[in-house]
Design a protein around this motif. Structure first.
Motif, PDB file in Angstrom:
ATOM      1  N   GLY A  31      30.569  17.339  53.955  1.00 31.26           N
ATOM      2  CA  GLY A  31      32.013  17.364  53.717  1.00 31.26           C
ATOM      3  C   GLY A  31      32.338  17.510  52.245  1.00 31.26           C
ATOM      4  N   VAL A  32      31.628  16.764  51.400  1.00 28.47           N
ATOM      5  CA  VAL A  32      31.834  16.853  49.944  1.00 28.47           C
ATOM      6  C   VAL A  32      31.517  18.248  49.432  1.00 28.47           C
ATOM      7  N   THR A  33      30.417  18.811  49.900  1.00 29.75           N
ATOM      8  CA  THR A  33      29.980  20.110  49.377  1.00 29.75           C
ATOM      9  C   THR A  33      30.869  21.242  49.859  1.00 29.75           C
ATOM     10  N   LEU A  34      31.437  21.120  51.063  1.00 30.09           N
ATOM     11  CA  LEU A  34      32.391  22.129  51.545  1.00 30.09           C
ATOM     12  C   LEU A  34      33.643  22.151  50.676  1.00 30.09           C
ATOM     13  N   ILE A  35      34.178  20.968  50.399  1.00 33.32           N
ATOM     14  CA  ILE A  35      35.387  20.882  49.579  1.00 33.32           C
ATOM     15  C   ILE A  35      35.110  21.392  48.168  1.00 33.32           C
ATOM     16  N   TYR A  36      33.961  21.027  47.609  1.00 36.58           N
ATOM     17  CA  TYR A  36      33.633  21.490  46.261  1.00 36.58           C
ATOM     18  C   TYR A  36      33.419  23.001  46.240  1.00 36.58           C
ATOM     19  N   GLY A  37      32.719  23.522  47.237  1.00 33.68           N
ATOM     20  CA  GLY A  37      32.409  24.935  47.250  1.00 33.68           C
ATOM     21  C   GLY A  37      33.625  25.820  47.425  1.00 33.68           C
ATOM     22  N   ILE A  38      34.634  25.348  48.140  1.00 34.28           N
ATOM     23  CA  ILE A  38      35.791  26.186  48.449  1.00 34.28           C
ATOM     24  C   ILE A  38      37.017  25.807  47.631  1.00 34.28           C
ATOM     25  N   LEU A  39      37.260  24.519  47.463  1.00 37.84           N
ATOM     26  CA  LEU A  39      38.453  24.079  46.736  1.00 37.84           C
ATOM     27  C   LEU A  39      38.174  23.768  45.270  1.00 37.84           C
ATOM     28  N   ARG A  40      36.898  23.799  44.872  1.00 36.06           N
ATOM     29  CA  ARG A  40      36.494  23.718  43.468  1.00 36.06           C
ATOM     30  C   ARG A  40      36.760  22.362  42.807  1.00 36.06           C
ATOM     31  N   PHE A  41      36.677  21.280  43.563  1.00 34.71           N
ATOM     32  CA  PHE A  41      36.764  19.969  42.922  1.00 34.71           C
ATOM     33  C   PHE A  41      35.984  18.950  43.748  1.00 34.71           C
ATOM     34  N   SER A  42      35.567  17.884  43.083  1.00 32.16           N
ATOM     35  CA  SER A  42      34.832  16.800  43.734  1.00 32.16           C
ATOM     36  C   SER A  42      35.835  15.809  44.324  1.00 32.16           C
ATOM     37  N   ASN A  43      35.794  15.659  45.633  1.00 31.33           N
ATOM     38  CA  ASN A  43      36.758  14.810  46.320  1.00 31.33           C
ATOM     39  C   ASN A  43      36.270  13.363  46.352  1.00 31.33           C
ATOM     40  N   PHE A  44      36.778  12.555  45.420  1.00 31.09           N
ATOM     41  CA  PHE A  44      36.360  11.166  45.338  1.00 31.09           C
ATOM     42  C   PHE A  44      36.937  10.315  46.466  1.00 31.09           C
ATOM     43  N   ALA A  45      37.836  10.866  47.244  1.00 35.91           N
ATOM     44  CA  ALA A  45      38.420  10.113  48.358  1.00 35.91           C
ATOM     45  C   ALA A  45      37.602  10.247  49.630  1.00 35.91           C
TER      46      ALA A  45
END
Length: 336
Positions: A31-45
């Motif tokens: 889940g973290v890597t999908l958000i980072y790969g597409i939305l370009r930020f690390s989701n700390f939530a």
């Protein structure tokens, strides 16, 4: 015979628990890597998103239990899981609309989105604690063991018993199914290919007619599925406690970064690397070595490298080492 006992003890206390824990970390890291790969930020939530999804699933599980609905030997939580996923997906889509979309429109730097995700993390943490409370919640019903220690001893004649819990077996099976479905979706469907194209080259993807808002929506929905599933599986295996999911953020991010942030295959490998490292370094090896070594060489102490209190220190140490020597991760992800 003693070597067999040593192997059973190794399975019982290291291999099976680490595989189950690694599966949970792998789903969280995906889940973290999908958000980072597409939305370009690390989701700390993400850790508290797992807690939110697990909380909704637990509440629906309790409702089903109250009205007499169950899955027999399987946990009722599996029946409630789709409701948790739906609620979490709705929450994440609303959060994107109310928080993240504004910063995307402003072309804000990734660090701004990271700070926004920190705010979302604290809000979610408070919401979960207010609704379900800060204490430990048990919601695992159904059969407790696939194989229990007593039956295993009677069946094999060994002195060591193998206890393979249902929650561990379910975790491994569900993870295999979820990972296979995700890779099929990303590799075979039109939407999945659009997401990969958007991740590789956003400008070129937009010129090709890919709808960025659809890609963002699907990304959040997939992240909700992975986060809720990981949160529920972890709760079934260990127990649900809101603060635990906040602590899980470190090993989850370590898993994603070790494997290669933005690389789904790396997230899976990283999850198992972190899990086996934590379990191996914090396990007391006395029982295994007592069986494996001659009696004259049997250890007197616990033979434990680190106390279990320091298991997150293992994740942190591995994370720091990877960031220093291989910042793109083992599977060549995006730069951190």
């Amino acid at each position: 015979m003693d070597l067999l006992n040593a192997f059973v003890a190794l399975l019982n206390f290291v291999i099976i628990p680490a595989t189950a824990y690694g599966s949970q970390l792998a789903l969280g890291a995906l889940g973290v890597t999908l958000i980072y790969g597409i939305l370009r930020f690390s989701n700390f939530a993400h850790g508290d998103t797992m807690a939110f999804g697990a909380m909704i699933t637990i509440l629906v599980t309790w409702l089903f239990q109250a009205i007499g609905v169950s899955l027999g030997p399987l946990p009722t939580a599996l029946l409630a899981l789709p409701f948790g996923i739906a609620a979490t997906a709705g929450m994440m889509l609303l959060t994107d609309r109310w928080v993240y979309r504004f910063y995307r429109a402003q072309k804000a730097k990734p660090i701004i989105l990271v700070m926004a995700s920190l705010g979302v993390m604290f809000v979610l943490n408070g919401v979960v604690r207010v609704i379900i409370g800060p204490g430990e919640q048990q919601f695992n019903d159904g059969a407790r063991f696939i194989i229990n220690a007593r039956d295993f001893k009677e069946m094999t004649g060994l002195s060591e018993g193998l206890a393979f819990r249902s929650s561990q077996g379910i975790t491994i099976v569900v993870t295999v199914i979820a990972v296979a479905a995700l890779f099929w979706f990303l590799g075979r469907t039109r939407t999945g290919k659009s997401m990969r194209a958007y991740s590789d080259n956003e400008d070129l993807a937009l010129l090709s007619g890919i709808n960025p808002e659809k890609v963002v929506r699907v990304t959040w929905i997939l992240a909700a599925i992975l986060a809720t599933t990981a949160g529920v599986l972890y709760g079934l295996d260990k127990a649900f406690k809101p603060f635990t999911y906040f602590q899980l953020l470190l090993p989850i991010f370590a898993s994603a970064i070790v494997g290669g942030l933005g690389n789904p295959l790396g997230a899976i490998a990283g999850g198992y690397i972190i899990a086996f490292s934590e379990v191996t370094l914090t396990y007391a090896w006395k029982k295994v070595l007592t069986h494996a070594l001659p009696e004259s060489m049997a250890p007197d102490g616990l033979v434990q490298l680190l106390s279990t209190d320091y298991k997150y220190a293992v994740s942190f140490t591995i994370l720091v080492i990877v960031l220093i020597f291989k910042p793109y991760g083992l599977f060549r992800g995006k730069a951190v």
